[in-house]
Write a protein that holds these residues in place. Structure first.
Motif, PDB file in Angstrom:
ATOM      1  N   LEU A 218       0.827  -1.210   0.000  1.00 54.19           N
ATOM      2  CA  LEU A 218       0.000   0.000   0.000  1.00 54.19           C
ATOM      3  C   LEU A 218       0.860   1.259   0.000  1.00 54.19           C
ATOM      4  O   LEU A 218       0.511   2.263  -0.631  1.00 54.19           O
ATOM      5  N   GLU A 219       1.996   1.186   0.681  1.00 57.22           N
ATOM      6  CA  GLU A 219       2.923   2.326   0.700  1.00 57.22           C
ATOM      7  C   GLU A 219       3.478   2.581  -0.705  1.00 57.22           C
ATOM      8  O   GLU A 219       3.577   3.735  -1.150  1.00 57.22           O
ATOM      9  N   ILE A 220       3.812   1.491  -1.409  1.00 54.35           N
ATOM     10  CA  ILE A 220       4.315   1.617  -2.787  1.00 54.35           C
ATOM     11  C   ILE A 220       3.244   2.233  -3.676  1.00 54.35           C
ATOM     12  O   ILE A 220       3.515   3.144  -4.475  1.00 54.35           O
ATOM     13  N   LEU A 221       2.013   1.744  -3.551  1.00 51.96           N
ATOM     14  CA  LEU A 221       0.918   2.272  -4.365  1.00 51.96           C
ATOM     15  C   LEU A 221       0.670   3.746  -4.080  1.00 51.96           C
ATOM     16  O   LEU A 221       0.384   4.525  -4.992  1.00 51.96           O
ATOM     17  N   ALA A 222       0.785   4.129  -2.815  1.00 49.33           N
ATOM     18  CA  ALA A 222       0.578   5.538  -2.448  1.00 49.33           C
ATOM     19  C   ALA A 222       1.654   6.427  -3.067  1.00 49.33           C
ATOM     20  O   ALA A 222       1.378   7.552  -3.513  1.00 49.33           O
ATOM     21  N   ASN A 223       2.884   5.907  -3.117  1.00 46.34           N
ATOM     22  CA  ASN A 223       4.006   6.688  -3.662  1.00 46.34           C
ATOM     23  C   ASN A 223       4.030   6.719  -5.188  1.00 46.34           C
ATOM     24  O   ASN A 223       4.733   7.542  -5.782  1.00 46.34           O
ATOM     25  N   THR A 224       3.282   5.806  -5.803  1.00 39.51           N
ATOM     26  CA  THR A 224       3.251   5.753  -7.276  1.00 39.51           C
ATOM     27  C   THR A 224       1.813   5.864  -7.778  1.00 39.51           C
ATOM     28  O   THR A 224       1.482   5.349  -8.852  1.00 39.51           O
ATOM     29  N   GLY A 225       0.980   6.536  -7.018  1.00 37.50           N
ATOM     30  CA  GLY A 225      -0.427   6.665  -7.372  1.00 37.50           C
ATOM     31  C   GLY A 225      -0.699   7.801  -8.340  1.00 37.50           C
ATOM     32  O   GLY A 225       0.206   8.558  -8.731  1.00 37.50           O
ATOM     33  N   VAL A 226      -1.955   7.927  -8.712  1.00 39.13           N
ATOM     34  CA  VAL A 226      -2.382   8.993  -9.623  1.00 39.13           C
ATOM     35  C   VAL A 226      -2.059  10.351  -8.998  1.00 39.13           C
ATOM     36  O   VAL A 226      -2.316  10.598  -7.820  1.00 39.13           O
ATOM     37  N   GLY A 227      -1.442  11.215  -9.809  1.00 44.02           N
ATOM     38  CA  GLY A 227      -1.054  12.537  -9.336  1.00 44.02           C
ATOM     39  C   GLY A 227       0.397  12.618  -8.891  1.00 44.02           C
ATOM     40  O   GLY A 227       0.946  13.719  -8.748  1.00 44.02           O
ATOM     41  N   LYS A 228       1.036  11.462  -8.683  1.00 44.87           N
ATOM     42  CA  LYS A 228       2.443  11.426  -8.279  1.00 44.87           C
ATOM     43  C   LYS A 228       3.350  11.439  -9.508  1.00 44.87           C
ATOM     44  O   LYS A 228       2.945  11.076 -10.611  1.00 44.87           O
ATOM     45  N   LYS A 229       4.590  11.870  -9.296  1.00 47.94           N
ATOM     46  CA  LYS A 229       5.587  11.793 -10.359  1.00 47.94           C
ATOM     47  C   LYS A 229       6.063  10.349 -10.496  1.00 47.94           C
ATOM     48  O   LYS A 229       6.210   9.635  -9.494  1.00 47.94           O
ATOM     49  N   PHE A 230       6.278   9.915 -11.735  1.00 50.56           N
ATOM     50  CA  PHE A 230       6.692   8.534 -11.944  1.00 50.56           C
ATOM     51  C   PHE A 230       8.092   8.297 -11.399  1.00 50.56           C
ATOM     52  O   PHE A 230       8.910   9.216 -11.292  1.00 50.56           O
ATOM     53  N   THR A 231       8.366   7.061 -11.029  1.00 44.58           N
ATOM     54  CA  THR A 231       9.691   6.648 -10.564  1.00 44.58           C
ATOM     55  C   THR A 231      10.416   5.996 -11.728  1.00 44.58           C
ATOM     56  O   THR A 231       9.912   5.040 -12.329  1.00 44.58           O
ATOM     57  N   ALA A 324      10.787  -3.422 -12.372  1.00 46.28           N
ATOM     58  CA  ALA A 324       9.788  -2.366 -12.576  1.00 46.28           C
ATOM     59  C   ALA A 324       8.459  -2.731 -11.928  1.00 46.28           C
ATOM     60  O   ALA A 324       7.773  -1.872 -11.362  1.00 46.28           O
ATOM     61  N   ALA A 325       8.070  -4.014 -12.006  1.00 49.43           N
ATOM     62  CA  ALA A 325       6.811  -4.459 -11.402  1.00 49.43           C
ATOM     63  C   ALA A 325       6.852  -4.305  -9.888  1.00 49.43           C
ATOM     64  O   ALA A 325       5.871  -3.864  -9.268  1.00 49.43           O
ATOM     65  N   VAL A 326       7.974  -4.650  -9.294  1.00 51.69           N
ATOM     66  CA  VAL A 326       8.137  -4.499  -7.841  1.00 51.69           C
ATOM     67  C   VAL A 326       8.080  -3.024  -7.463  1.00 51.69           C
ATOM     68  O   VAL A 326       7.442  -2.636  -6.477  1.00 51.69           O
ATOM     69  N   LEU A 327       8.730  -2.191  -8.260  1.00 50.43           N
ATOM     70  CA  LEU A 327       8.803  -0.755  -7.992  1.00 50.43           C
ATOM     71  C   LEU A 327       7.426  -0.108  -7.961  1.00 50.43           C
ATOM     72  O   LEU A 327       7.164   0.805  -7.168  1.00 50.43           O
ATOM     73  N   TYR A 328       6.514  -0.606  -8.810  1.00 54.54           N
ATOM     74  CA  TYR A 328       5.169  -0.026  -8.904  1.00 54.54           C
ATOM     75  C   TYR A 328       4.094  -0.875  -8.226  1.00 54.54           C
ATOM     76  O   TYR A 328       2.912  -0.597  -8.362  1.00 54.54           O
ATOM     77  N   GLY A 329       4.509  -1.904  -7.505  1.00 53.68           N
ATOM     78  CA  GLY A 329       3.554  -2.713  -6.758  1.00 53.68           C
ATOM     79  C   GLY A 329       2.606  -3.499  -7.631  1.00 53.68           C
ATOM     80  O   GLY A 329       1.454  -3.720  -7.254  1.00 53.68           O
TER      81      GLY A 329
END
Length: 364
Positions: A218-231, A324-329
Motif C-alpha cells: 500500500l505504501e508503494i501504491l501511495a508513492n506511485t499513485g495517480v497525481g504522483k511523479k513517476f519513478t 519495474a513491477a516491484v517498484l510499482y507494486g
C-alpha cells in the motif's frame, strides 16, 4: 490438628483457584460422521497444518478442553472415508465454543467467534450469488454479449464481498478477527479503503508478516499513485541495450506503461485493443512501453513479433520479480500506467476501451 486443618483448607483453596483459571471448552457437532473418527485441532505453519490436539467423535459429537493465553486462529479437521474432509477455521480463546463441523460449518459462543461468524453469514450470501454467476459461464453456447454481462455481474458481486469485508474489518479492527479478515480479503477492497483500514489496525497487528507485506504494498501504491511523479527505472530492450523509462516519457505527450507477459492469456486477449489505440494516436504524441514479466527471452521476443507490437519493449527477464513491477507494486497483469510528458501519473490500471476514451479526451 489445627495445622492439619490449615493445610487442608489451603489445599482446597489452591484447587479451587486452579479450577477457576480461564479455560476453553469446544463442544462440536459432527452430523453424519461415523463414530471413532478423529477430529484434529490444528495450527498453521506456512501452508501446512500441524496437530495441536485431537478428540474422537462419539454419537456425532466431540469435545476438546484446555487453556489458551491469547486469541489465535486455529482449524478443526475431520477426515472421513476416501478423501472427504470436514474443516473449519475459528478463533481459539477461553470460553465455551460451539462448533458445527458439517453442512454450513459454524463456530460461535465467544466474542471473536461470534464476530467471525457474523462475517461468515453475510459472506455466504454474497458467495452463493457469485457461484451461480460462475456456473453460468460453463454454458458453451453463450454469446460474447452474454459473457460480458456475466462478467459485469461478477464484478458487482465481488465488490459486494469487498463491502462485507470492509464492514467487518472496520468493526473488528482492534482484535484478531479484523487482522485476519484484512489479510484474507484485502484483494476485494479498493486501495484507498485498504489504506484506511491498515491505519485502524493496532500496533500489534504489524507483527503479522502478511500485514507487513500488505502495508508495504500500500505504501508503494501511495508513492506511485495517480497525481504522483513517476519513478524512473532502467531495463534491457530486446536488442540487449539498456533504456530508461524517462527516455520514452520525455519523447511523448502521453506514455502507456503496459505490464504484460507472453504466457498471460488476458494480456494477449487485450493486446489488439492496445495496438488499435497505438495505431490511432501514435502520430499525435502517444507512446507505449511494454514491460514484460517473462523469464524466457525467446518467448518474449516471439510474442512481440507475432502480435506485431511495434512500440518500445523492456524486460529484465526476472518473471514476476521484474524490477519495474516491484517498484510499482504490480501484483497481477495486464496492468497499465498512463504518464504525461511532465512525468505525472494520470491513471493506473486503465484497460480495454477505457484507454482509447482517455486518449480521445487528452488528444483532442
Amino acid at each position: 490438628m489445627k495445622k492439619t486443618l490449615f493445610f487442608l483448607a489451603a489445599g482446597v483453596m489452591a484447587l479451587t483457584s486452579c479450577n477457576n483459571e480461564p479455560s476453553f471448552k469446544i463442544t462440536g457437532k459432527a452430523e453424519g460422521i461415523a463414530d471413532s473418527t478423529w477430529v484434529y485441532l490444528q495450527e498453521a505453519h506456512g501452508m501446512r497444518l500441524a496437530k495441536v490436539d485431537s478428540a474422537m467423535i462419539l454419537n456425532e459429537a466431540f469435545t476438546l478442553k484446555g487453556r489458551q493465553d491469547s486469541t489465535v486462529l486455529r482449524y478443526l479437521t475431520a477426515k472421513t472415508e476416501g478423501s472427504a474432509r470436514h474443516r473449519i477455521n475459528f478463533f481459539l480463546e477461553n470460553g465455551n465454543i460451539s462448533v458445527n463441523l458439517c453442512g454450513e460449518a459454524s463456530a460461535t459462543g465467544t466474542p471473536s467467534n461470534d464476530a467471525y461468524q457474523a462475517f461468515r453469514n453475510e459472506l455466504n450470501e454474497a458467495k452463493k450469488a457469485l457461484d451461480e454467476v460462475y456456473a453460468k459461464f460453463r454454458d458453451a453456447s453463450l454469446t460474447n454479449e452474454q459473457r460480458t454481462e456475466l462478467q459485469q455481474q461478477a464484478g458487482v458481486l465481488m465488490s459486494a464481498i469487498g463491502d462485507v469485508a470492509y464492514k467487518h474489518i472496520e468493526l473488528n479492527a482492534a482484535n484478531k478477527v479484523g487482522e485476519h479478515l484484512f489479510v484474507e480479503y484485502n484483494d476485494y477492497i479498493p486501495t484507498e479503503q485498504q489504506q484506511v483500514l491498515v491505519a485502524m489496525l493496532p500496533e500489534e497487528a504489524m507483527n503479522n508478516r502478511n500485514v507487513q507485506r500488505i502495508a508495504k504494498h500500500l505504501e508503494i501504491l501511495a508513492n506511485t499513485g495517480v497525481g504522483k511523479k513517476f519513478t524512473d527505472f532502467e531495463l534491457p530492450t530486446p536488442d540487449g541495450k539498456s533504456m530508461k523509462l524517462s527516455e520514452v516519457v520525455s519523447k511523448n505527450k502521453y506514455t502507456l506503461v503496459d505490464f504484460w507477459a507472453s504466457w498471460c492469456a488476458p494480456c494477449r486477449a487485450e493486446m489488439p485493443t492496445v495496438k488499435a489505440a497505438f495505431d490511432k494516436y501514435a502520430k499525435k504524441g502517444f507512446g507505449i512501453v511494454g514491460i514484460s514479466l517473462d523469464s524466457d527471452e525467446n518467448s518474449w521476443k516471439k510474442s512481440i513479433k507475432d502480435m506485431n507490437m511495434t512500440w518500445t519493449h523492456m524486460s529484465d527477464l526476472k518473471g514476476v520479480d521484474c524490477q519495474a513491477a516491484v517498484l510499482y507494486g504490480i501484483q497481477s497483469i495486464p496492468y497499465t500506467l498512463l504518464i504525461d510528458q511532465e512525468g505525472t501519473i494520470l491513471a493506473r490500471n486503465i484497460r480495454g476501451e477505457a484507454i482509447e476514451k482517455k486518449l480521445e479526451e487528452l488528444l483532442k
